[in-house]
Design a protein around this motif. Structure first.
Motif, PDB file in Angstrom:
ATOM      1  N   LEU A  55       0.790  -1.242   0.155  1.00 43.80           N
ATOM      2  CA  LEU A  55      -0.111  -0.098  -0.132  1.00 43.80           C
ATOM      3  C   LEU A  55       0.773   1.216  -0.231  1.00 43.80           C
ATOM      4  O   LEU A  55       0.615   2.259  -0.627  1.00 43.80           O
ATOM      5  CB  LEU A  55      -0.832   0.045   1.158  1.00 43.80           C
ATOM      6  N   ARG A  56       1.730   1.251   0.946  1.00 44.10           N
ATOM      7  CA  ARG A  56       2.974   2.300   0.847  1.00 44.10           C
ATOM      8  C   ARG A  56       3.505   2.685  -0.721  1.00 44.10           C
ATOM      9  O   ARG A  56       3.673   3.750  -0.824  1.00 44.10           O
ATOM     10  CB  ARG A  56       3.892   2.096   1.753  1.00 44.10           C
ATOM     11  N   ASN A  57       3.543   1.825  -1.460  1.00 47.83           N
ATOM     12  CA  ASN A  57       4.077   1.914  -2.865  1.00 47.83           C
ATOM     13  C   ASN A  57       2.998   2.247  -3.780  1.00 47.83           C
ATOM     14  O   ASN A  57       3.415   2.933  -5.062  1.00 47.83           O
ATOM     15  CB  ASN A  57       4.481   0.679  -3.401  1.00 47.83           C
ATOM     16  N   SER A  58       1.709   2.488  -3.382  1.00 47.06           N
ATOM     17  CA  SER A  58       0.613   3.124  -4.165  1.00 47.06           C
ATOM     18  C   SER A  58       0.625   4.614  -4.319  1.00 47.06           C
ATOM     19  O   SER A  58       0.753   5.285  -3.199  1.00 47.06           O
ATOM     20  CB  SER A  58      -0.637   2.536  -3.820  1.00 47.06           C
ATOM     21  N   GLU A  59       0.175   5.121  -5.166  1.00 50.54           N
ATOM     22  CA  GLU A  59       0.154   6.514  -5.233  1.00 50.54           C
ATOM     23  C   GLU A  59      -1.394   6.999  -4.683  1.00 50.54           C
ATOM     24  O   GLU A  59      -1.209   8.069  -4.090  1.00 50.54           O
ATOM     25  CB  GLU A  59      -0.030   7.074  -6.852  1.00 50.54           C
ATOM     26  N   ASN A  60      -2.250   6.032  -4.484  1.00 43.93           N
ATOM     27  CA  ASN A  60      -3.511   6.485  -3.833  1.00 43.93           C
ATOM     28  C   ASN A  60      -4.148   5.121  -3.059  1.00 43.93           C
ATOM     29  O   ASN A  60      -4.916   4.498  -3.457  1.00 43.93           O
ATOM     30  CB  ASN A  60      -4.442   6.917  -4.947  1.00 43.93           C
ATOM     31  N   PRO A  61      -3.345   5.010  -2.144  1.00 41.69           N
ATOM     32  CA  PRO A  61      -3.616   3.585  -1.220  1.00 41.69           C
ATOM     33  C   PRO A  61      -4.952   3.871  -0.518  1.00 41.69           C
ATOM     34  O   PRO A  61      -5.136   4.650   0.443  1.00 41.69           O
ATOM     35  CB  PRO A  61      -2.471   3.430  -0.320  1.00 41.69           C
ATOM     36  N   ARG A  62      -5.755   2.596  -0.552  1.00 33.10           N
ATOM     37  CA  ARG A  62      -7.062   2.850   0.117  1.00 33.10           C
ATOM     38  C   ARG A  62      -7.400   1.391   0.963  1.00 33.10           C
ATOM     39  O   ARG A  62      -7.026   0.307   0.203  1.00 33.10           O
ATOM     40  CB  ARG A  62      -8.142   3.192  -0.713  1.00 33.10           C
ATOM     41  N   ILE A  63      -7.852   1.322   1.822  1.00 26.09           N
ATOM     42  CA  ILE A  63      -8.233   0.114   2.743  1.00 26.09           C
ATOM     43  C   ILE A  63      -9.784   0.202   2.884  1.00 26.09           C
ATOM     44  O   ILE A  63     -10.391   1.345   3.650  1.00 26.09           O
ATOM     45  CB  ILE A  63      -7.571   0.061   4.245  1.00 26.09           C
ATOM     46  N   ILE A  64     -10.496  -0.709   2.348  1.00 23.51           N
ATOM     47  CA  ILE A  64     -12.107  -0.627   2.555  1.00 23.51           C
ATOM     48  C   ILE A  64     -12.521  -1.828   3.506  1.00 23.51           C
ATOM     49  O   ILE A  64     -12.134  -2.877   2.945  1.00 23.51           O
ATOM     50  CB  ILE A  64     -12.644  -0.673   1.046  1.00 23.51           C
ATOM     51  N   ASN A  65     -13.075  -1.664   4.713  1.00 20.67           N
ATOM     52  CA  ASN A  65     -13.552  -2.540   5.572  1.00 20.67           C
ATOM     53  C   ASN A  65     -14.993  -3.014   5.370  1.00 20.67           C
ATOM     54  O   ASN A  65     -15.682  -1.932   5.448  1.00 20.67           O
ATOM     55  CB  ASN A  65     -13.128  -2.159   6.850  1.00 20.67           C
ATOM     56  N   LEU A  66     -15.485  -3.797   4.893  1.00 22.94           N
ATOM     57  CA  LEU A  66     -16.764  -4.486   4.598  1.00 22.94           C
ATOM     58  C   LEU A  66     -17.545  -4.824   6.026  1.00 22.94           C
ATOM     59  O   LEU A  66     -17.351  -5.759   6.712  1.00 22.94           O
ATOM     60  CB  LEU A  66     -16.991  -5.653   3.816  1.00 22.94           C
TER      61      LEU A  66
ATOM     62  N   SER B  60      -5.896   5.857   3.004  1.00 23.11           N
ATOM     63  CA  SER B  60      -7.253   6.008   3.397  1.00 23.11           C
ATOM     64  C   SER B  60      -7.779   4.704   4.085  1.00 23.11           C
ATOM     65  O   SER B  60      -7.685   3.640   3.243  1.00 23.11           O
ATOM     66  CB  SER B  60      -8.039   6.700   2.233  1.00 23.11           C
ATOM     67  N   VAL B  61      -8.606   4.894   5.123  1.00 24.46           N
ATOM     68  CA  VAL B  61      -9.208   3.724   5.645  1.00 24.46           C
ATOM     69  C   VAL B  61     -10.802   4.238   5.756  1.00 24.46           C
ATOM     70  O   VAL B  61     -11.178   5.030   6.529  1.00 24.46           O
ATOM     71  CB  VAL B  61      -8.482   3.263   6.963  1.00 24.46           C
TER      72      VAL B  61
ATOM     73  N   ARG C  62     -10.256  11.484  -0.868  1.00 20.01           N
ATOM     74  CA  ARG C  62      -9.460  11.269   0.335  1.00 20.01           C
ATOM     75  C   ARG C  62     -10.423  11.345   1.655  1.00 20.01           C
ATOM     76  O   ARG C  62     -10.291  10.847   2.561  1.00 20.01           O
ATOM     77  CB  ARG C  62      -8.306  12.000   0.497  1.00 20.01           C
ATOM     78  N   ASP C  63     -11.238  12.483   1.716  1.00 24.04           N
ATOM     79  CA  ASP C  63     -12.011  12.704   2.565  1.00 24.04           C
ATOM     80  C   ASP C  63     -12.888  11.513   2.983  1.00 24.04           C
ATOM     81  O   ASP C  63     -13.812  11.947   4.226  1.00 24.04           O
ATOM     82  CB  ASP C  63     -12.960  13.946   2.398  1.00 24.04           C
ATOM     83  N   ILE C  64     -12.999  10.533   2.157  1.00 26.48           N
ATOM     84  CA  ILE C  64     -13.897   9.312   2.953  1.00 26.48           C
ATOM     85  C   ILE C  64     -13.261   8.591   4.096  1.00 26.48           C
ATOM     86  O   ILE C  64     -13.905   7.806   4.914  1.00 26.48           O
ATOM     87  CB  ILE C  64     -14.049   8.435   1.784  1.00 26.48           C
ATOM     88  N   SER C  65     -11.996   8.817   4.515  1.00 29.53           N
ATOM     89  CA  SER C  65     -11.092   8.217   5.305  1.00 29.53           C
ATOM     90  C   SER C  65     -11.646   8.461   6.822  1.00 29.53           C
ATOM     91  O   SER C  65     -12.000   9.537   6.956  1.00 29.53           O
ATOM     92  CB  SER C  65      -9.606   8.541   5.301  1.00 29.53           C
ATOM     93  N   GLY C  66     -11.545   7.512   7.503  1.00 30.81           N
ATOM     94  CA  GLY C  66     -12.286   7.456   9.034  1.00 30.81           C
ATOM     95  C   GLY C  66     -13.849   7.687   8.997  1.00 30.81           C
ATOM     96  O   GLY C  66     -14.230   7.986  10.111  1.00 30.81           O
ATOM     97  N   ARG C  67     -14.395   7.185   8.150  1.00 32.51           N
ATOM     98  CA  ARG C  67     -16.040   7.600   8.141  1.00 32.51           C
ATOM     99  C   ARG C  67     -16.679   6.072   7.582  1.00 32.51           C
ATOM    100  O   ARG C  67     -16.037   5.212   7.026  1.00 32.51           O
ATOM    101  CB  ARG C  67     -16.202   8.665   7.130  1.00 32.51           C
TER     102      ARG C  67
END
Length: 234
Positions: free
Chosen positions: A121-132, A180-181, A218-223
């Motif tokens: 993820l650190r190697n991505s330009e726009n890394p995201r984690i999506i938890n179902l 982003s998580v 990016r503002d979806i993170s932590g939501r």
């Protein structure tokens, strides 16, 4: 994009693999059975790199890391979809083993997957984690009495609430990288373990998630969101 999806062999997970693949992305479905590995390899003959491991076990961390490294040095999106249903909704009948099993998959499985993929993820330009996640993991919805007549299992509700807290913890730690998580409730899915009020097909939920994710910032993170529907309260 390179997209890793746990529980990618059936239901919503398989539909997510399908829609990302159909739209030209490379997919890394994570499955725990060899027959699922064969099925995915035969169904998606290019840009699909199935990974055989069980995220309910600590060995999955090394297995995920090593198998990803055979194909890429970066992952753009990790979708933590793997899950199992709970059964018991009465305190006198619930077993601690069921509680531990659900917590292990829904919460610790996410911990293991993130530990295994963080370097990529650190190697991505726009890394995201999506938890179902699930509406059933919302403390505010639970306290309102919304689910009082649903006979939903103790173990599933508790495990998803724990996963939601993990989402917030990850967001606060990884925000500076920035990764982003986000937690999402995919909708009331019509599956073998679906709720009494289920009204959405997995393929429709996958389409919504894909469209929402590709247009999100990016503002979806932590939501906490139900994609294309609303932002949810924790």
């Amino acid at each position: 994009m390179n997209v890793l999806i746990t529980g990618g062999n059936r239901g919503l997970g398989l539909e997510l693999v399908r829609i990302f693949h159909e739209n030209g992305h490379s997919v890394f479905p994570v499955v725990k059975r060899k027959e699922s590995l064969v099925f995915l390899s035969e169904t998606f003959t290019d840009r699909c790199f199935p990974i055989l491991t069980d995220v309910s076990k600590d060995e999955s961390i090394v297995e995920l890391t090593s198998q990803i490294s055979l194909h890429t040095h970066y992952i753009d999106i990790v979708i933590n979809n793997a899950g199992i249903p709970g059964k018991t909704y009465e305190i006198e009948k619930i077993s601690t083993q069921e509680l531990m099993d659900l917590f292990n998959v829904h919460c610790l499985g996410v911990v293991r997957t993130v530990q295994a993929t963080l370097t990529y993820l650190r190697n991505s330009e726009n890394p995201r984690i999506i938890n179902l996640s699930s509406r059933l993991g919302s403390l505010s919805k639970m306290s309102s009495g919304e689910f009082s007549k649903g006979k939903f299992s103790y173990s599933y509700r508790i495990a998803k609430a724990a996963q939601n807290m993990l989402t917030l913890c990850l967001d606060q730690e990884l925000g500076d990288i920035p990764i982003s998580v986000t937690a999402i409730h995919p909708g009331k899915l019509q599956t073998s373990s679906g709720a009494y009020d289920a009204n959405m097909r997995p393929e429709d939920a996958a389409t919504n998630i894909y469209s929402w994710l590709l247009n999100s910032k990016r503002d979806i993170s932590g939501r906490f969101f139900e994609p294309l529907v609303t932002e949810m309260n924790w």
